[in-house]
Design a protein around this motif. Structure first.
Motif, PDB file in Angstrom:
ATOM      1  N   ASN A 153     -13.767  22.701  -0.113  1.00 17.84           N
ATOM      2  CA  ASN A 153     -13.016  23.832  -0.074  1.00 17.84           C
ATOM      3  C   ASN A 153     -13.786  24.951  -0.348  1.00 17.84           C
ATOM      4  O   ASN A 153     -14.719  24.795  -1.144  1.00 17.84           O
ATOM      5  N   SER A 154     -12.983  26.303  -0.465  1.00 21.23           N
ATOM      6  CA  SER A 154     -13.793  27.270  -0.981  1.00 21.23           C
ATOM      7  C   SER A 154     -13.987  27.334  -2.239  1.00 21.23           C
ATOM      8  O   SER A 154     -15.185  27.935  -2.665  1.00 21.23           O
ATOM      9  N   GLU A 155     -13.190  26.750  -3.101  1.00 28.23           N
ATOM     10  CA  GLU A 155     -13.424  26.818  -4.593  1.00 28.23           C
ATOM     11  C   GLU A 155     -14.330  25.903  -5.025  1.00 28.23           C
ATOM     12  O   GLU A 155     -15.060  25.991  -5.957  1.00 28.23           O
ATOM     13  N   GLN A 156     -14.678  25.008  -4.212  1.00 24.41           N
ATOM     14  CA  GLN A 156     -15.760  23.705  -4.409  1.00 24.41           C
ATOM     15  C   GLN A 156     -17.065  23.914  -3.987  1.00 24.41           C
ATOM     16  O   GLN A 156     -18.036  23.407  -4.505  1.00 24.41           O
ATOM     17  N   SER A 157     -17.108  24.770  -2.966  1.00 24.97           N
ATOM     18  CA  SER A 157     -18.342  24.869  -2.284  1.00 24.97           C
ATOM     19  C   SER A 157     -19.592  25.538  -2.947  1.00 24.97           C
ATOM     20  O   SER A 157     -20.840  24.811  -2.941  1.00 24.97           O
ATOM     21  N   SER A 158     -19.177  26.283  -3.871  1.00 24.87           N
ATOM     22  CA  SER A 158     -20.482  26.915  -4.649  1.00 24.87           C
ATOM     23  C   SER A 158     -21.043  25.712  -5.663  1.00 24.87           C
ATOM     24  O   SER A 158     -22.325  25.604  -5.927  1.00 24.87           O
ATOM     25  N   THR A 159     -20.017  25.101  -6.168  1.00 25.43           N
ATOM     26  CA  THR A 159     -20.441  23.937  -7.120  1.00 25.43           C
ATOM     27  C   THR A 159     -21.174  22.809  -6.384  1.00 25.43           C
ATOM     28  O   THR A 159     -22.189  22.450  -6.817  1.00 25.43           O
ATOM     29  N   VAL A 160     -20.802  22.610  -5.202  1.00 22.32           N
ATOM     30  CA  VAL A 160     -21.578  21.597  -4.381  1.00 22.32           C
ATOM     31  C   VAL A 160     -22.837  21.967  -4.149  1.00 22.32           C
ATOM     32  O   VAL A 160     -23.924  21.081  -4.262  1.00 22.32           O
ATOM     33  N   LYS A 161     -23.049  23.116  -3.630  1.00 18.60           N
ATOM     34  CA  LYS A 161     -24.297  23.363  -3.501  1.00 18.60           C
ATOM     35  C   LYS A 161     -25.287  23.672  -4.699  1.00 18.60           C
ATOM     36  O   LYS A 161     -26.335  23.322  -4.339  1.00 18.60           O
TER      37      LYS A 161
END
Length: 262
Positions: A31-39
């Motif tokens: 989701n949008s909150e996780q995308s930065s951490t995943v990247k």
């Protein structure tokens, strides 16, 4: 060619496509909150894989870090993090290689190193400044903010090793930890009396630049007196510290008494 190769590897890895020498990365739909951490996690994993691949081919960690940061300076924190995790005992070499490759990443490299090795703050500061002294204004306040309990030793360390940067160091020390300022200077003069001229000139220039605002400092008259005593012990003539009287830090009679006392 080299840049294109790393672009290819990096893009495939972030998309989750595997190569023979790189582990497969499965992709979930964040989701949008996780995308930065995943990247960020994928970038770190990608650089760890590239570093391990280079080391398996007998390239040194220093050369590997230089190559990667030359190609991706915007990813300096990830590259250095991956290098620290792969070769934690080569932390000094990694810091040096990263900053040599691209001085503009100095702040990011130092910040990452402090987060990984908080007990090695003096080594990190010294290595970074040795490698790129022009960034001392970034390195020292960052380290003092990270480890305020070591402010005194950090000021002393930098003054001892870089007396020609004393005005810059003193400005940083005053802004970050003014209560440590003169004790650090006095400690430096005790250890390195030959640096007294540089250091005292730096202090004079800094306080002169403050104009009438230096009365807001937390430096006591006793500290100024101890500074004058150490200046005398270091071999400086009275005229070199006459500005202490002109600025009102000491009375004329106090300074004369210090220099007349054999």
């Amino acid at each position: 060619m080299r840049r294109n190769y790393y672009n290819y590897i990096l893009a495939l890895s972030i998309m989750g496509i595997s190569l023979t020498s790189f582990p497969s990365v499965s992709i979930a739909e964040p989701n949008s909150e996780q995308s930065s951490t995943v990247k960020e996690a994928k970038l770190l994993k990608t650089y760890s894989s590239i570093i391990e691949n280079h080391l398996s081919k007998n390239l040194s960690i220093m050369r590997t870090v230089r190559i990667l940061i030359n190609n991706y300076p915007e990813h300096a924190a990830y590259i250095v993090s991956a290098a620290f995790e792969t070769e934690p005992n080569r932390r000094k070499a990694i810091i040096k290689a990263a900053i040599q490759a691209e001085p503009a990443v100095t702040y990011s490299v130092v910040e990452t190193a402090l987060n990984y090795f908080p007990s090695n703050v003096e080594m990190i500061v010294q290595t970074a400044i040795e490698t790129e002294p022009a960034y001392i204004d970034d390195i020292l306040p960052l380290a003092m903010k990270h480890s305020p309990e070591k402010a005194d030793s950090l000021i002393t360390l930098t003054l001892q090793n870089y007396p020609s940067y004393s005005e810059s160091i003193i400005r940083t020390a005053h802004e970050s930890s003014s209560e440590n300022l003169l004790s650090s200077v006095i400690g430096t003069l005790k250890l390195l009396p030959e640096s007294a001229d540089y250091v005292l000139e730096g202090i004079k220039n800094f306080f002169n630049s403050l104009g009438n605002n230096d009365d807001k400092t937390s430096i006591s008259k006793e500290q100024w007196r101890l500074l004058a005593l150490e200046a005398k012990s270091s071999g400086l003539e009275q005229e070199k510290v006459q500005w202490l009287v002109e600025k009102g830090h000491l009375d004329k009679g106090e300074l004369t008494a210090i220099y007349n006392n054999k």
